[in-house]
Write an enzyme that holds these catalytic residues in place. Structure first.
Site, PDB file in Angstrom:
ATOM      1  N   LYS A 287       0.822  -1.212   0.000  1.00  0.00           N
ATOM      2  CA  LYS A 287       0.000   0.000   0.000  1.00  0.00           C
ATOM      3  C   LYS A 287       0.856   1.261   0.000  1.00  0.00           C
ATOM      4  O   LYS A 287       2.021   1.265   0.395  1.00  0.00           O
ATOM      5  CB  LYS A 287      -0.979  -0.033   1.170  1.00  0.00           C
ATOM      6  CG  LYS A 287      -2.054  -1.091   0.938  1.00  0.00           C
ATOM      7  CD  LYS A 287      -3.256  -0.946   1.816  1.00  0.00           C
ATOM      8  CE  LYS A 287      -4.359  -1.903   1.349  1.00  0.00           C
ATOM      9  NZ  LYS A 287      -5.496  -1.936   2.280  1.00  0.00           N
ATOM     10  N   ARG A 322      -3.379 -10.390   4.698  1.00  0.00           N
ATOM     11  CA  ARG A 322      -3.686 -10.432   3.268  1.00  0.00           C
ATOM     12  C   ARG A 322      -2.507  -9.846   2.491  1.00  0.00           C
ATOM     13  O   ARG A 322      -2.187  -8.658   2.637  1.00  0.00           O
ATOM     14  CB  ARG A 322      -4.966  -9.632   2.990  1.00  0.00           C
ATOM     15  CG  ARG A 322      -5.466  -9.694   1.542  1.00  0.00           C
ATOM     16  CD  ARG A 322      -6.775  -8.920   1.421  1.00  0.00           C
ATOM     17  NE  ARG A 322      -7.359  -9.039   0.094  1.00  0.00           N
ATOM     18  CZ  ARG A 322      -7.067  -8.238  -0.931  1.00  0.00           C
ATOM     19  NH1 ARG A 322      -6.191  -7.229  -0.763  1.00  0.00           N
ATOM     20  NH2 ARG A 322      -7.650  -8.410  -2.109  1.00  0.00           N
TER      21      ARG A 322
END
Length: 349
Positions: A287, A322
């Site tokens: 991210k 994840r």
């Protein structure tokens, strides 16, 4: 009349098992203290650090939620860290640039993740990067169903990453054993009904706004407490719809409608979310907050930062992680837990 709400964030996490230190979500970490926050609807907020053994009667419901052992989730053991592999069957994923838009490639990579040790493979057909546009249900099904069906047929545990009720129904019929909804079942009026009827577990994620707007000046009174409140309300809605708490996991939604500082606060205070009484999924892989901290890195260059945040999550008791890079995440977690095992043995000796 002013309403007051209480929160407990476990603090002083340790592998040392002492009688006065309760286990967090059934272990392996114990906690000696809690950051006890009280928030009133007039905006006032107070925090104190309190020894776990000194918590009073009004704290007991929150404390019980913190310590209750978690049941298996979609067949996955929640007493140790597990990895969810990401398979984006999209032409515009932020992380892989559409490399798995071809169904055969997506299936091949999903099988590789499973063989590498992923506990579950998350298949999605709509990009949720900032600014992404929605995909029609029929197109989303065209993308994901062949992948879900084939992976499931080959024994892979599959979750469907979608918020469209018709996609969820079709994916469960095709073999998906869990649902991962970035809208926490808010994105489609039929979602609660569909998930309740399906019998499969669901992951509820927090997002402020929608992908098209979520990064336009997100704001919170207190990001961790506000996210906690949202997820708690969605859990209540699920319970009312007939979805048992044992079928629910939560994801605080790092990167979804949050600034860099919001993301760091959430990561630091992840232990708070055990107070919801559900397993936690952490999705931080590749991210952009990693680039904000470390320089203008391309998504595939954010692996080391991803591993650092993953380990920080496990150190706060997060059960599911994840990730795009399954091998690397598993290796990091295996080394960390092996060191933890030595620490536990030292405590016993």
């Amino acid at each position: 009349m002013t309403q007051r709400k209480l929160y407990l964030q476990p603090d002083g996490l340790s592998l040392e098992q002492q009688s006065e230190s309760p286990l967090l979500a059934g272990g392996p970490y114990s906690f000696s203290h809690c950051i006890r926050a009280t928030r009133e609807d007039n905006g006032s907020l107070r925090r104190d650090r309190v020894a776990a053994k000194a918590l009073g009667p009004e704290d007991q419901a929150r404390l019980e939620a913190l310590v209750k052992p978690r049941a298996t989730f979609a067949g996955i053991d929640m007493t140790r860290p597990s990895v969810m592999g990401v398979v984006n069957v999209t032409p515009d994923s932020f992380s892989d640039g559409g490399q798995r838009f071809d169904a055969d490639k997506a299936i091949e990579d999903g099988l590789a993740m499973w063989k590498a040790g992923a506990a579950i493979v998350d298949v999605g057909g709509e990009s949720t990067r900032p600014g992404a546009e929605p995909v029609p249900d029929e197109e989303e099904k065209r993308r994901v169903l062949p992948v879900v069906r084939e992976l499931s047929a080959q024994g892979v545990r599959v979750s469907i990453d979608s918020y469209h009720a018709s996609v969820l129904e079709a994916a469960v019929e095709a073999g998906a054993v869990a649902i991962n909804d970035i809208t926490a079942l808010c994105g489609d009026p039929r979602s609660l009904e569909v998930v309740a009827a399906s019998g499969v577990p669901v992951i509820l994620m927090h997002m402020q706004g929608r992908p098209q707007t979520m990064q336009k000046s997100p704001s919170y009174d207190d990001v961790a407490l506000d996210v906690f409140d949202f997820l708690e309300e969605r859990i209540h809605r699920c319970l009312e719809a007939g979805i048992a708490r044992e079928r629910i996991a939560v994801d605080p939604g790092v990167g979804f409608g949050k600034t860099l500082q919001h993301n760091l606060e959430l990561l630091n205070r992840l232990a708070l979310f055990h107070g919801l009484g559900c397993p936690i999924l952490l999705g931080i892989s590749r991210k952009s907050f990693i680039s904000h901290l470390c320089g203008k890195l391309e998504p595939k260059e954010r692996g080391p930062g991803t591993l650092a945040a993953t380990l920080a999550g496990w150190a706060r008791g997060v059960q599911m992680h994840r990730v795009h890079d399954v091998d690397e995440a598993l290796q990091a977690l295996q080394v960390w837990t092996a060191i933890d095992a030595c620490a536990q043995q030292d405590a016993v000796d």
